[in-house]
Motif scaffolding. Structure first.
Motif, PDB file in Angstrom:
ATOM      1  N   ILE A 288       1.825  -8.767 -11.148  1.00  0.00           N
ATOM      2  CA  ILE A 288       0.585  -7.995 -11.240  1.00  0.00           C
ATOM      3  C   ILE A 288      -0.280  -8.500 -12.398  1.00  0.00           C
ATOM      4  O   ILE A 288       0.208  -8.694 -13.509  1.00  0.00           O
ATOM      5  CB  ILE A 288       0.909  -6.499 -11.424  1.00  0.00           C
ATOM      6  CG1 ILE A 288       1.505  -5.937 -10.128  1.00  0.00           C
ATOM      7  CG2 ILE A 288      -0.316  -5.703 -11.836  1.00  0.00           C
ATOM      8  CD1 ILE A 288       2.077  -4.554 -10.274  1.00  0.00           C
ATOM      9  N   GLN A 289      -1.568  -8.704 -12.118  1.00  0.00           N
ATOM     10  CA  GLN A 289      -2.520  -9.121 -13.153  1.00  0.00           C
ATOM     11  C   GLN A 289      -3.323  -7.931 -13.669  1.00  0.00           C
ATOM     12  O   GLN A 289      -3.537  -7.780 -14.867  1.00  0.00           O
ATOM     13  CB  GLN A 289      -3.473 -10.183 -12.608  1.00  0.00           C
ATOM     14  CG  GLN A 289      -2.821 -11.533 -12.389  1.00  0.00           C
ATOM     15  CD  GLN A 289      -3.820 -12.568 -11.898  1.00  0.00           C
ATOM     16  OE1 GLN A 289      -4.510 -12.367 -10.913  1.00  0.00           O
ATOM     17  NE2 GLN A 289      -3.896 -13.681 -12.590  1.00  0.00           N
ATOM     18  N   ASN A 290      -3.760  -7.109 -12.748  1.00  0.00           N
ATOM     19  CA  ASN A 290      -4.513  -5.900 -13.086  1.00  0.00           C
ATOM     20  C   ASN A 290      -4.049  -4.781 -12.154  1.00  0.00           C
ATOM     21  O   ASN A 290      -3.791  -5.026 -10.975  1.00  0.00           O
ATOM     22  CB  ASN A 290      -6.018  -6.119 -12.915  1.00  0.00           C
ATOM     23  CG  ASN A 290      -6.545  -7.223 -13.812  1.00  0.00           C
ATOM     24  OD1 ASN A 290      -6.651  -7.040 -15.020  1.00  0.00           O
ATOM     25  ND2 ASN A 290      -6.864  -8.376 -13.223  1.00  0.00           N
TER      26      ASN A 290
ATOM     27  N   PRO B 227      -4.054   5.850 -11.573  1.00  0.00           N
ATOM     28  CA  PRO B 227      -4.909   7.032 -11.341  1.00  0.00           C
ATOM     29  C   PRO B 227      -4.685   8.104 -12.405  1.00  0.00           C
ATOM     30  O   PRO B 227      -3.646   8.139 -13.065  1.00  0.00           O
ATOM     31  CB  PRO B 227      -4.453   7.512  -9.959  1.00  0.00           C
ATOM     32  CG  PRO B 227      -3.050   7.021  -9.813  1.00  0.00           C
ATOM     33  CD  PRO B 227      -2.997   5.717 -10.563  1.00  0.00           C
ATOM     34  N   ASN B 228      -5.656   8.987 -12.552  1.00  0.00           N
ATOM     35  CA  ASN B 228      -5.550  10.005 -13.591  1.00  0.00           C
ATOM     36  C   ASN B 228      -4.676  11.191 -13.208  1.00  0.00           C
ATOM     37  O   ASN B 228      -4.699  12.234 -13.867  1.00  0.00           O
ATOM     38  CB  ASN B 228      -6.946  10.481 -14.038  1.00  0.00           C
ATOM     39  CG  ASN B 228      -7.749  11.067 -12.896  1.00  0.00           C
ATOM     40  OD1 ASN B 228      -7.218  11.369 -11.829  1.00  0.00           O
ATOM     41  ND2 ASN B 228      -9.055  11.211 -13.125  1.00  0.00           N
ATOM     42  N   SER B 229      -3.882  10.978 -12.172  1.00  0.00           N
ATOM     43  CA  SER B 229      -2.830  11.951 -11.830  1.00  0.00           C
ATOM     44  C   SER B 229      -1.530  11.641 -12.564  1.00  0.00           C
ATOM     45  O   SER B 229      -0.656  12.512 -12.696  1.00  0.00           O
ATOM     46  CB  SER B 229      -2.574  11.921 -10.321  1.00  0.00           C
ATOM     47  OG  SER B 229      -2.257  10.598  -9.898  1.00  0.00           O
TER      48      SER B 229
ATOM     49  N   ILE C 260       0.861  -1.179   0.000  1.00  0.00           N
ATOM     50  CA  ILE C 260       0.000   0.000   0.000  1.00  0.00           C
ATOM     51  C   ILE C 260       0.898   1.230   0.000  1.00  0.00           C
ATOM     52  O   ILE C 260       1.708   1.424   0.903  1.00  0.00           O
ATOM     53  CB  ILE C 260      -0.942   0.021   1.211  1.00  0.00           C
ATOM     54  CG1 ILE C 260      -1.883  -1.183   1.165  1.00  0.00           C
ATOM     55  CG2 ILE C 260      -1.744   1.319   1.260  1.00  0.00           C
ATOM     56  CD1 ILE C 260      -2.756  -1.335   2.389  1.00  0.00           C
ATOM     57  N   ILE C 261       0.763   2.023  -1.065  1.00  0.00           N
ATOM     58  CA  ILE C 261       1.570   3.241  -1.206  1.00  0.00           C
ATOM     59  C   ILE C 261       0.726   4.420  -0.725  1.00  0.00           C
ATOM     60  O   ILE C 261      -0.416   4.589  -1.174  1.00  0.00           O
ATOM     61  CB  ILE C 261       1.998   3.443  -2.671  1.00  0.00           C
ATOM     62  CG1 ILE C 261       2.823   2.245  -3.154  1.00  0.00           C
ATOM     63  CG2 ILE C 261       2.792   4.733  -2.838  1.00  0.00           C
ATOM     64  CD1 ILE C 261       3.094   2.239  -4.638  1.00  0.00           C
ATOM     65  N   PRO C 262       1.237   5.241   0.171  1.00  0.00           N
ATOM     66  CA  PRO C 262       0.420   6.341   0.707  1.00  0.00           C
ATOM     67  C   PRO C 262       0.282   7.500  -0.285  1.00  0.00           C
ATOM     68  O   PRO C 262       1.063   7.623  -1.233  1.00  0.00           O
ATOM     69  CB  PRO C 262       1.214   6.781   1.947  1.00  0.00           C
ATOM     70  CG  PRO C 262       2.632   6.478   1.600  1.00  0.00           C
ATOM     71  CD  PRO C 262       2.582   5.211   0.770  1.00  0.00           C
TER      72      PRO C 262
ATOM     73  N   ASN D  41      -0.553  -7.349  -5.753  1.00  0.00           N
ATOM     74  CA  ASN D  41      -1.460  -6.253  -5.418  1.00  0.00           C
ATOM     75  C   ASN D  41      -0.692  -4.991  -5.038  1.00  0.00           C
ATOM     76  O   ASN D  41       0.117  -5.009  -4.112  1.00  0.00           O
ATOM     77  CB  ASN D  41      -2.364  -6.658  -4.247  1.00  0.00           C
ATOM     78  CG  ASN D  41      -3.191  -7.882  -4.548  1.00  0.00           C
ATOM     79  OD1 ASN D  41      -3.972  -7.895  -5.487  1.00  0.00           O
ATOM     80  ND2 ASN D  41      -3.014  -8.930  -3.751  1.00  0.00           N
ATOM     81  N   VAL D  42      -0.964  -3.934  -5.769  1.00  0.00           N
ATOM     82  CA  VAL D  42      -0.378  -2.630  -5.471  1.00  0.00           C
ATOM     83  C   VAL D  42      -1.477  -1.578  -5.605  1.00  0.00           C
ATOM     84  O   VAL D  42      -2.218  -1.572  -6.588  1.00  0.00           O
ATOM     85  CB  VAL D  42       0.778  -2.270  -6.429  1.00  0.00           C
ATOM     86  CG1 VAL D  42       1.334  -0.894  -6.087  1.00  0.00           C
ATOM     87  CG2 VAL D  42       1.884  -3.298  -6.375  1.00  0.00           C
ATOM     88  N   THR D  43      -1.562  -0.723  -4.615  1.00  0.00           N
ATOM     89  CA  THR D  43      -2.486   0.404  -4.693  1.00  0.00           C
ATOM     90  C   THR D  43      -1.672   1.669  -4.944  1.00  0.00           C
ATOM     91  O   THR D  43      -0.820   2.037  -4.137  1.00  0.00           O
ATOM     92  CB  THR D  43      -3.291   0.545  -3.386  1.00  0.00           C
ATOM     93  OG1 THR D  43      -4.006  -0.665  -3.142  1.00  0.00           O
ATOM     94  CG2 THR D  43      -4.270   1.708  -3.481  1.00  0.00           C
ATOM     95  N   ILE D  44      -1.941   2.302  -6.099  1.00  0.00           N
ATOM     96  CA  ILE D  44      -1.241   3.549  -6.448  1.00  0.00           C
ATOM     97  C   ILE D  44      -2.184   4.711  -6.152  1.00  0.00           C
ATOM     98  O   ILE D  44      -3.272   4.791  -6.727  1.00  0.00           O
ATOM     99  CB  ILE D  44      -0.825   3.560  -7.929  1.00  0.00           C
ATOM    100  CG1 ILE D  44       0.104   2.387  -8.237  1.00  0.00           C
ATOM    101  CG2 ILE D  44      -0.134   4.874  -8.280  1.00  0.00           C
ATOM    102  CD1 ILE D  44       0.506   2.280  -9.695  1.00  0.00           C
TER     103      ILE D  44
END
Length: 301
Positions: A195-197, A201-203, A154-156, A175-178
């Motif tokens: 990573i599969q999916n 983000p649109n940043s 989990i990336i802050p 699993n990675v949350t950007i």
């Protein structure tokens, strides 16, 4: 003495225990190469654990007292038996290579006092998951490269840049949350992960060289229109990639961008693209349909 330093006990390979007196403030290089040293108590008098202090020792469990404000580069490098360490909230920076090669270290709690994690800090360690606190504003290049057991990150939203080779060769990372604070995904950032999916983000405005190359389990990819720069080889050898949506605002598909994407069936090239580089779709053996927009002025070999 107030200091233990400069290989004071360096390479004393049979040294197993040592009592550090509470007069010592600085430890630096002191125990490097003491391969049998498996236990140590650091007194509250110590303020600095300097460069290479416990490098290549046999330490298993370490508690760092709150008196310590600095842990130097390579302090625990190559401590392959280290499976537990407590970092106090007096630490603000995790320096280069501090836990590089700590292959038994499967979990670590990073305190909210930490603002900077420098390059290679956990490279080739045994981490299985990691929560990076919101206090961290800088993640160095190669920080988690080669962490073969790491499967969840989990990336802050305090991070704006996914650095060079940050997760390269984390072969079990699924699993990675950007967060939407990130604007750049730098070269090789996720190369060779599981990573599969992944949701971008649109940043994000930039995806670097081979950023998702060799992600052999990646199946689909949605690129937001915020991306204006897509570097060469970005998706090289993504063998299971079947579909991808490109940003409408990229103007170039670079060399080898989709080379060896053997399951890619179709792709729509945005109207804004002017150049398609060398071998961009080479060895895409099941590619059935591709539309070249009128604005393309150069298609390389």
């Amino acid at each position: 003495s107030g200091n233990y330093q400069y290989q004071m006990f360096g390479s004393c390979k049979k040294l197993k225990r040592i009592n550090i007196p509470n007069t010592v403030k600085v430890i630096e290089y002191a125990f490097e190469g003491c391969t049998s040293l498996d236990s140590i108590v650091i007194p509250n008098s110590v303020t600095t654990i300097g460069r290479n202090t416990f490098k290549d020792t046999g330490l298993k469990n370490v508690v760092i007292p709150n008196s310590v404000t600095t842990i130097g580069p390579l302090a625990f490098y190559g401590c392959t038996s280290l499976d537990s360490i407590v970092i106090p909230n007096s630490i603000t920076t995790i320096e280069e290579n501090v836990f590089h090669g700590c292959s038994s270290l499967d979990n670590i709690e990073i305190p909210n006092s930490v603002t900077t994690i420098k390059s290679h800090a956990f490279r080739q360690s045994g981490l299985e998951s990691i929560v990076i606190p919101n206090s961290v504003t800088s993640l160095g290049d190669y920080t988690f490269e080669g962490c073969s057991k790491l499967d969840n990150v989990i990336i802050p939203n305090s991070i704006t840049r996914i650095g060079h080779s940050l997760f390269k060769d984390c072969v079990n990372l699924k699993n990675v949350t950007i967060p939407n604070s990130v604007t750049s995904i730098i070269d090789h950032a996720f190369r060779g992960t599981a990573i599969q999916n992944i949701t971008i983000p649109n940043s994000v405005t930039h995806i670097g060289f081979c950023a998702f190359g060799y992600c052999s389990r990646l199946e689909t990819f949605e690129m937001p229109n915020s991306v204006t720069s897509l570097d060469s080889e970005a998706f090289r050898s993504c063998n299971n990639l079947t579909s991808i949506t490109l940003s409408e605002n990229i103007d170039k598909i670079g060399n080898n961008t989709f080379i060896d994407c053997k399951k890619l069936k179709k792709i729509v090239i945005p109207d804004n693209v002017k150049t398609i580089g060398e071998y961009a779709f080479s060895a895409c053996s099941v590619l059935e349909n591709i539309s070249i927009p009128k604005g393309v002025t150069k298609i390389a070999k």
